[in-house]
Design an enzyme around this catalytic site. Structure first.
Site, PDB file in Angstrom:
ATOM      1  N   LYS A 173       0.827  -1.211   0.000  1.00  0.00           N
ATOM      2  CA  LYS A 173       0.000   0.000   0.000  1.00  0.00           C
ATOM      3  C   LYS A 173       0.857   1.255   0.000  1.00  0.00           C
ATOM      4  CE  LYS A 173      -2.114  -1.446   3.706  1.00  0.00           C
ATOM      5  NZ  LYS A 173      -3.033  -1.682   4.831  1.00  0.00           N
ATOM      6  N   THR A 204      -8.291   9.482   8.996  1.00  0.00           N
ATOM      7  CA  THR A 204      -7.953   8.242   8.282  1.00  0.00           C
ATOM      8  C   THR A 204      -7.921   7.029   9.211  1.00  0.00           C
ATOM      9  OG1 THR A 204      -5.589   8.699   8.589  1.00  0.00           O
ATOM     10  CG2 THR A 204      -6.610   9.484   6.544  1.00  0.00           C
ATOM     11  N   GLY A 206      -8.590   3.718  10.641  1.00  0.00           N
ATOM     12  CA  GLY A 206      -9.238   2.503  10.172  1.00  0.00           C
ATOM     13  C   GLY A 206      -9.154   2.255   8.679  1.00  0.00           C
ATOM     14  N   THR A 207      -8.321   3.008   7.956  1.00  0.00           N
ATOM     15  CA  THR A 207      -8.252   2.821   6.502  1.00  0.00           C
ATOM     16  C   THR A 207      -7.719   1.431   6.136  1.00  0.00           C
ATOM     17  OG1 THR A 207      -6.125   3.986   6.514  1.00  0.00           O
ATOM     18  CG2 THR A 207      -8.060   5.240   5.846  1.00  0.00           C
ATOM     19  N   GLY A 208      -6.701   0.949   6.860  1.00  0.00           N
ATOM     20  CA  GLY A 208      -6.144  -0.367   6.557  1.00  0.00           C
ATOM     21  C   GLY A 208      -7.143  -1.483   6.801  1.00  0.00           C
ATOM     22  N   CYS A 209      -7.845  -1.414   7.921  1.00  0.00           N
ATOM     23  CA  CYS A 209      -8.876  -2.413   8.233  1.00  0.00           C
ATOM     24  C   CYS A 209      -9.964  -2.403   7.166  1.00  0.00           C
ATOM     25  CB  CYS A 209      -9.518  -2.109   9.591  1.00  0.00           C
ATOM     26  SG  CYS A 209      -8.381  -1.954  10.969  1.00  0.00           S
TER      27      CYS A 209
END
Length: 262
Positions: A173, A204, A206-209
């Protein structure tokens, strides 16, 4: 009905972890189940306490879900200990779970390590080989590869190296050091760049989850890996562009942006 199982930690403020996963899966028309690895006391300003679920009880949660409602896909997030990693990998093999997306939550955006060395090593040893896809951010890819990533070429090198080493697809990412919203996908079907919009939004959390859950949801619905990742990035862009502003720190996304009235 499409189904998915998230195995991750609980975020009491609702922006990341299990709560973000369930919201994301629901927004994608997928029935969400969960097995909780840890409880956290957190909000948009930080994490104040963590209480790990025992590995035995984690196993019971997974078993109860998958022996009754078979998941079309599985997503893993925060896993606090090596023993819990081992339990999850064992369950994936025992119940022959498919379309496993591993978000290797190892390093925070700040650069701080989130799991200890034993858990990291167990993840590489037992969980990555069970995965269809892993989704490291740049600090995590650096930790896994032992290199510094500063350029797009570095991202490509890291993703290809991890794919070859662990036998799974890798979505490296963007953001962080390279300052783009583009991600690089390395898989057995080929290597491609997935372009993304850089959105000026400080919220931002929680963007990865959310991204990994959206990919798992799309895989559950029968999309290819490249299609799943591409559509997941579009969903993330919409959730950021909605400009939800909650809390005193880095706030959550609007997971319901695609519903009328939100």
């Amino acid at each position: 009905m499409y189904t998915a199982l998230t195995i991750a930690g609980s975020d009491s403020s609702g922006g990341a972890g299990i709560q973000a996963d369930i919201k994301t899966m629901t927004a994608h028309g997928v029935y969400a189940m969960s097995a909780i690895t840890a409880l956290t006391a957190q909000n948009t300003t930080g994490v104040f306490a963590v209480s790990e679920v025992t590995p035995d009880f984690l196993h019971e949660q997974i078993r109860a879900c998958v022996t009754d409602i078979v998941p079309c896909a599985v997503k893993t997030g925060m896993i606090p200990s090596a023993k819990s990693v081992e339990v999850i990998a064992s369950c994936i093999r025992e119940f022959d779970l498919m379309h496993v997306v591993v978000d290797p939550v190892m390093v925070a955006t700040s650069g701080s390590r989130l799991i200890d060395e034993n858990a990291c090593e167990e993840m590489k040893k037992s969980l990555f080989p069970c995965a269809e896809l892993i989704t490291p951010n740049i600090p995590e890819a650096e930790l896994l590869c032992g290199i510094t990533i500063r350029t797009a070429e570095d991202m490509e090198m890291a993703a290809r190296s991890l794919m070859e080493k662990y036998g799974c697809a890798v979505l490296c990412k963007g953001g962080h050091n390279v300052q783009t919203a583009d991600d690089f996908l390395a898989s057995s079907d080929g290597c491609i760049w997935l372009k993304g919009k850089r959105i000026d939004n400080p919220n931002t959390h929680g963007t990865g989850c959310t991204l990994s859950s959206a990919i798992a949801s799309n895989l559950a619905k029968g999309m290819s890996l490249a299609e799943s990742a591409s559509h997941a990035k579009e969903y993330i862009s919409g959730a950021l562009e909605a400009m939800l502003d909650l809390g005193h720190g880095s706030g959550p996304l609007n997971h319901a942006w695609c519903f009328e009235g939100f």
